[in-house]
Scaffold this motif. Sequence first.
Motif, short mmCIF file in Angstrom:
data_model
loop_
_atom_site.label_atom_id
_atom_site.label_comp_id
_atom_site.label_asym_id
_atom_site.label_seq_id
_atom_site.Cartn_x
_atom_site.Cartn_y
_atom_site.Cartn_z
N LEU A 11 0.81 -1.21 0.00
CA LEU A 11 0.00 0.00 0.00
C LEU A 11 0.84 1.26 0.00
CD1 LEU A 11 -2.74 -1.18 2.53
CD2 LEU A 11 -2.82 -1.22 0.03
N ASN A 12 2.07 1.18 0.51
CA ASN A 12 2.92 2.37 0.57
C ASN A 12 3.71 2.57 -0.73
OD1 ASN A 12 4.49 0.09 0.99
ND2 ASN A 12 5.93 1.13 2.32
N GLU A 13 3.64 1.64 -1.65
CA GLU A 13 4.34 1.76 -2.93
C GLU A 13 3.52 2.61 -3.89
OE1 GLU A 13 7.33 0.70 -3.95
OE2 GLU A 13 7.82 -0.31 -2.08
N LYS A 14 4.18 3.50 -4.59
CA LYS A 14 3.49 4.41 -5.49
C LYS A 14 3.27 3.80 -6.88
CE LYS A 14 3.60 9.27 -6.72
NZ LYS A 14 4.33 10.52 -6.62
N TYR A 15 4.24 3.08 -7.38
CA TYR A 15 4.17 2.58 -8.75
C TYR A 15 4.11 1.06 -8.76
CZ TYR A 15 5.53 7.35 -9.57
OH TYR A 15 5.57 8.72 -9.58
N ILE A 16 2.89 0.56 -8.82
CA ILE A 16 2.65 -0.87 -8.80
C ILE A 16 1.60 -1.22 -9.86
CG2 ILE A 16 3.20 -1.12 -6.35
CD1 ILE A 16 0.17 -1.26 -5.80
N PHE A 17 1.45 -2.50 -10.13
CA PHE A 17 0.38 -2.98 -10.99
C PHE A 17 -0.12 -4.28 -10.41
CE2 PHE A 17 -1.42 -5.36 -14.53
CZ PHE A 17 -2.26 -4.41 -15.09
N LYS A 18 -1.39 -4.34 -10.09
CA LYS A 18 -2.01 -5.55 -9.55
C LYS A 18 -2.38 -6.47 -10.72
CE LYS A 18 -3.99 -7.35 -5.77
NZ LYS A 18 -3.30 -7.75 -4.60
N ILE A 19 -1.90 -7.70 -10.67
CA ILE A 19 -2.12 -8.65 -11.76
C ILE A 19 -3.42 -9.42 -11.49
CG2 ILE A 19 -1.22 -10.67 -12.96
CD1 ILE A 19 1.57 -9.72 -12.10
N GLU B 1 -4.73 -11.89 -13.04
CA GLU B 1 -4.67 -13.34 -13.28
C GLU B 1 -4.31 -14.14 -12.04
OE1 GLU B 1 -4.70 -11.69 -17.34
OE2 GLU B 1 -3.85 -11.06 -15.45
N ASP B 2 -3.45 -13.60 -11.17
CA ASP B 2 -3.08 -14.38 -9.98
C ASP B 2 -3.11 -13.57 -8.68
OD1 ASP B 2 -0.78 -12.84 -10.16
OD2 ASP B 2 0.60 -14.52 -10.02
N GLY B 3 -3.48 -12.30 -8.75
CA GLY B 3 -3.60 -11.49 -7.54
C GLY B 3 -2.29 -10.93 -7.02
N SER B 4 -1.18 -11.21 -7.71
CA SER B 4 0.10 -10.67 -7.25
C SER B 4 0.26 -9.23 -7.72
CB SER B 4 1.26 -11.55 -7.74
OG SER B 4 1.33 -11.53 -9.14
N THR B 5 1.34 -8.59 -7.28
CA THR B 5 1.59 -7.19 -7.60
C THR B 5 2.98 -7.03 -8.19
OG1 THR B 5 0.19 -6.53 -5.74
CG2 THR B 5 1.69 -4.87 -6.60
N CYS B 6 3.08 -6.31 -9.32
CA CYS B 6 4.37 -5.96 -9.90
C CYS B 6 4.84 -4.67 -9.26
CB CYS B 6 4.25 -5.70 -11.40
SG CYS B 6 4.13 -7.16 -12.39
N LEU B 7 6.10 -4.64 -8.89
CA LEU B 7 6.71 -3.42 -8.35
C LEU B 7 7.67 -2.90 -9.41
CD1 LEU B 7 7.44 -4.72 -4.76
CD2 LEU B 7 5.59 -3.22 -5.47
N PHE B 8 7.30 -1.78 -10.03
CA PHE B 8 8.06 -1.28 -11.17
C PHE B 8 9.50 -0.93 -10.82
CE2 PHE B 8 3.84 0.28 -13.10
CZ PHE B 8 3.58 -0.97 -13.61
N LYS B 9 9.73 -0.46 -9.60
CA LYS B 9 11.09 -0.03 -9.25
C LYS B 9 12.09 -1.19 -9.21
CE LYS B 9 10.65 -0.03 -4.21
NZ LYS B 9 10.61 0.82 -3.03
N HIS B 10 11.61 -2.41 -9.25
CA HIS B 10 12.50 -3.58 -9.23
C HIS B 10 12.66 -4.21 -10.61
CE1 HIS B 10 12.95 -3.53 -4.91
NE2 HIS B 10 11.65 -3.36 -4.80
N ALA B 11 12.26 -3.51 -11.67
CA ALA B 11 12.42 -4.03 -13.04
C ALA B 11 13.88 -4.39 -13.28
CB ALA B 11 11.95 -2.99 -14.04
N LYS B 12 14.08 -5.43 -14.06
CA LYS B 12 15.45 -5.92 -14.25
C LYS B 12 15.59 -6.59 -15.61
CE LYS B 12 18.80 -8.51 -11.57
NZ LYS B 12 19.07 -9.16 -10.31
N PHE B 13 16.75 -6.39 -16.24
CA PHE B 13 17.08 -7.13 -17.44
C PHE B 13 17.77 -8.42 -17.01
CE2 PHE B 13 16.72 -2.90 -19.23
CZ PHE B 13 15.98 -3.15 -20.37
N ASP C 243 -2.22 -2.76 -20.22
CA ASP C 243 -2.38 -1.88 -19.05
C ASP C 243 -1.08 -1.83 -18.25
OD1 ASP C 243 -5.01 -1.51 -19.81
OD2 ASP C 243 -5.83 -2.84 -18.24
N LEU C 244 -0.46 -2.99 -18.04
CA LEU C 244 0.80 -3.06 -17.31
C LEU C 244 1.87 -2.23 -18.02
CD1 LEU C 244 2.54 -5.16 -15.14
CD2 LEU C 244 3.46 -5.66 -17.38
#
Length: 133
Positions: A51-59, A61-73, A101-102
Amino acid sequence: MEYKIISGGIYLVNLGKHKNPEFSSPHYCVIVKSYDKELLLCLPTTSKEKLNEKYIFKIPEDGSTCLFKHAKFISNKRILKPLYNRETGQQMILSNQHLNDLLQNFQRFMAITCNNALQGNKQSLESIQKQIA
């Protein structure tokens, strides 16, 4: 079992060492984009409410959440296995709408991040120029 790496697919990925222990070693990620046969952009997911994260995306399909600040190649060799739906046995893949949307949300996050970096750099350069003058 053979599987294909698909944009929007959720996979268990060996992320290696990371400053945040939650995102170290094997962790589920959404594969966002394949840049060539070996380089992939992934977004780690978490099942915890952020809830304290500003840039997220709730998925949805499985209810999990992507945290954009942890994107990685990552290398495609870091993919351990796909995530499968327990009820259907099908590989978990975001719908086209959810992937779009993501990606739109991630694009906004990157634009804000880059703009903030450029603004900070501009201010630093102005400060240095004042000190030199």
